[in-house]
Design an enzyme around this catalytic site. Structure first.
Site, PDB file in Angstrom:
ATOM      1  N   TRP A  28      36.032  40.873  60.122  1.00  0.00           N
ATOM      2  CA  TRP A  28      34.692  41.127  59.577  1.00  0.00           C
ATOM      3  C   TRP A  28      34.071  39.869  58.972  1.00  0.00           C
ATOM      4  O   TRP A  28      32.965  39.906  58.472  1.00  0.00           O
ATOM      5  CB  TRP A  28      34.749  42.240  58.518  1.00  0.00           C
ATOM      6  N   GLU A  41      33.749  46.884  54.009  1.00  0.00           N
ATOM      7  CA  GLU A  41      33.878  47.058  52.556  1.00  0.00           C
ATOM      8  C   GLU A  41      34.375  48.463  52.212  1.00  0.00           C
ATOM      9  O   GLU A  41      35.183  48.630  51.306  1.00  0.00           O
ATOM     10  CB  GLU A  41      32.534  46.790  51.864  1.00  0.00           C
ATOM     11  N   LEU A  84      43.986  56.366  57.589  1.00  0.00           N
ATOM     12  CA  LEU A  84      43.514  55.375  56.622  1.00  0.00           C
ATOM     13  C   LEU A  84      43.445  55.962  55.208  1.00  0.00           C
ATOM     14  O   LEU A  84      43.418  55.228  54.225  1.00  0.00           O
ATOM     15  CB  LEU A  84      42.127  54.892  57.070  1.00  0.00           C
ATOM     16  N   GLY A  85      43.429  57.292  55.120  1.00  0.00           N
ATOM     17  CA  GLY A  85      43.441  57.952  53.810  1.00  0.00           C
ATOM     18  C   GLY A  85      42.075  57.934  53.128  1.00  0.00           C
ATOM     19  O   GLY A  85      41.110  57.370  53.645  1.00  0.00           O
ATOM     20  N   TYR A  86      41.999  58.575  51.982  1.00  0.00           N
ATOM     21  CA  TYR A  86      40.749  58.669  51.201  1.00  0.00           C
ATOM     22  C   TYR A  86      39.586  59.031  52.133  1.00  0.00           C
ATOM     23  O   TYR A  86      38.644  58.271  52.314  1.00  0.00           O
ATOM     24  CB  TYR A  86      40.460  57.365  50.447  1.00  0.00           C
ATOM     25  N   CYS A 196      45.330  33.761  42.863  1.00  0.00           N
ATOM     26  CA  CYS A 196      45.365  34.318  41.509  1.00  0.00           C
ATOM     27  C   CYS A 196      45.876  35.761  41.603  1.00  0.00           C
ATOM     28  O   CYS A 196      45.197  36.722  41.260  1.00  0.00           O
ATOM     29  CB  CYS A 196      43.967  34.253  40.901  1.00  0.00           C
ATOM     30  N   CYS A 203      49.143  29.046  40.072  1.00  0.00           N
ATOM     31  CA  CYS A 203      48.249  28.109  39.382  1.00  0.00           C
ATOM     32  C   CYS A 203      48.432  26.682  39.890  1.00  0.00           C
ATOM     33  O   CYS A 203      47.493  25.886  39.885  1.00  0.00           O
ATOM     34  CB  CYS A 203      48.502  28.161  37.876  1.00  0.00           C
ATOM     35  N   CYS A 212      40.578  26.829  34.044  1.00  0.00           N
ATOM     36  CA  CYS A 212      40.907  28.220  33.752  1.00  0.00           C
ATOM     37  C   CYS A 212      41.547  28.320  32.358  1.00  0.00           C
ATOM     38  O   CYS A 212      42.591  27.716  32.104  1.00  0.00           O
ATOM     39  CB  CYS A 212      41.869  28.710  34.834  1.00  0.00           C
TER      40      CYS A 212
HETATM   41  S1  SF4 Z   1      44.667  28.710  37.344  1.00  0.00           S
HETATM   42 FE1  SF4 Z   1      43.720  30.560  36.538  1.00  0.00          FE
HETATM   43  S2  SF4 Z   1      42.440  31.270  38.229  1.00  0.00           S
HETATM   44 FE2  SF4 Z   1      43.925  29.850  39.087  1.00  0.00          FE
HETATM   45  S3  SF4 Z   1      45.672  31.092  39.739  1.00  0.00           S
HETATM   46 FE3  SF4 Z   1      46.098  30.380  37.675  1.00  0.00          FE
HETATM   47  S4  SF4 Z   1      45.380  32.038  36.381  1.00  0.00           S
HETATM   48 FE4  SF4 Z   1      44.421  32.329  38.361  1.00  0.00          FE
END
Ligand code: SF4
Length: 358
Positions: A28, A41, A84-86, A196, A203, A212
């Site tokens: 998509w 979506e 697919l459910g729901y 994340c 990170c 962050c």
């Molecule tokens: S730095 Fe912050 S935004 Fe990036 S993965 Fe780590 S916690 Fe998530």
């Protein structure tokens, strides 16, 4: 505004560069057709990307336009959605397509109020469609981006309260650039899904490291706060394959029930574990649901599955038709179906497994 302008400039630059290199190819992603974006979506709500891929392609091949979807029979839509459910999502998608044909000449509306009035479309889905398909500057907030923004801000409060939602929506709006907004929103979701992550955010390879606040404070594993663990409830149910001269009895779940619109074998909760008690329950419940009196036969199979907070043990039994008096107190639609025709009926996932026993 939760971020200052220097922070925003740097964050946007880094996220775009990262996404340019790491965006996954998904079926998509190559389109800005609002129908395809909308379909993806809706399918992706509470469902994994890998699960959605074949469904998305099969659905679009069968019903390639909004008008085609609107003209389709609900049974066809549910059959395409099966597994697919729901299922409420599929029924609302279908109703919304009919609304778009009736009220907007078959063209997906680009007015946010009109979009959010369509069945099954809330603020998040409207934002995703309007930004991706029409490049409108609309924020999105879903599970992945809730996590990303909570961590970027080092927001330690609950994310579902109105104060938490207000802050996170404000962050989602503030980070948006003025153009290529859909791509930017997709990059945010991709960052949440691939880097994340809920458990073990990466990170060390994140483009937002250094910007962050959770990471700067070493709080990335504590934010957002985990939701309380869901309490599961064990439930015993039975399903009955009732046969009559080679055909088998199906019921259709009505409006308001979990599998509304889908067909199934007569199925109900059972209590007790003595053979006589179970046989009595099979006879009584099949009669209650359908008006059909049965003679119960062998136990065929036990299936275990989860639906929302219920852990269901489903025992399946054979039975022979004896007689029929009225439609049963629940007044469900019912049909006697040849085994070979079962493939044309949208069934619940367990119903489809049991169809293999017929
Ligand atoms: S730095 Fe912050 S935004 Fe990036 S993965 Fe780590 S916690 Fe998530």
């Amino acid at each position: 505004m939760p971020f200052d302008s220097a922070w925003l400039r740097e964050f946007r630059r880094r996220l775009r560069a990262w996404y340019g290199q790491h965006a996954r190819e998904l079926p998509w992603r190559g389109t800005r057709d609002p129908y395809a974006v909308w379909l993806s979506e809706i399918m992706l709500q509470q469902t994994q990307v890998e699960t959605v891929k074949p469904y998305f392609q099969r659905f679009l091949t069968a019903l390639p336009t909004i008008r085609g979807l609107a003209d389709a029979d609900e049974q066809q839509v549910l059959r395409l959605w099966e597994g697919l459910g729901y299922y409420r999502r599929a029924r609302q998608l279908h109703q919304a397509a009919r609304r778009i044909v009736a009220d907007h000449g078959g063209r997906f509306p680009c007015d946010p109020q009109a979009v959010q009035r369509l069945p099954g479309i809330g603020r998040y889905t409207a934002g995703a469609i309007l930004s991706i398909a029409f490049d409108q500057r609309r924020p999105i907030l879903e599970a992945n981006t809730v996590r990303v923004f909570s961590r970027l801000l080092a927001y330690e409060g609950p994310t579902t309260t109105s104060a938490g939602q207000k802050l996170l929506w404000a962050a989602a709006e503030a980070v948006l650039p003025s153009r290529d907004v859909g791509r930017f929103n997709q990059a945010l979701m991709e960052l949440g899904s691939e880097v994340c992550r809920a458990r073990g955010p990466a990170c060390e390879v994140c483009p937002a490291a250094g910007l962050c606040h959770a990471h700067l404070r070493g709080l990335q594993n504590e934010i957002p706060r985990p939701k309380p663990r869901r309490q599961f409830e064990d439930v015993s149910e039975a399903a009955v394959l009732v046969r009559r001269r080679g055909r088998v009895l199906l019921i259709q779940w009505p409006e308001g029930r979990r599998w509304a619109g889908l067909w199934d074998f007569p199925r109900f909760a059972v209590h007790g574990n003595q053979t006589a008690e179970i046989r009595r329950a099979l006879v009584d419940n099949v009669r209650r649901l359908t008006g059909v009196t049965i003679s119960p036969g062998e136990h065929r199979k036990t299936l275990r599955h989860g639906v929302t907070r219920f852990r269901i043990t489903l025992d399946c039994y054979d039975a022979e038709y004896v007689s029929h008096h009225g439609g049963g107190t629940e007044n469900l639609a019912q049909k006697w179906v040849w085994p070979a025709a079962l493939e044309h009926y949208p069934l619940s996932s367990t119903g489809r497994k049991l169809a293999g026993l017929v």
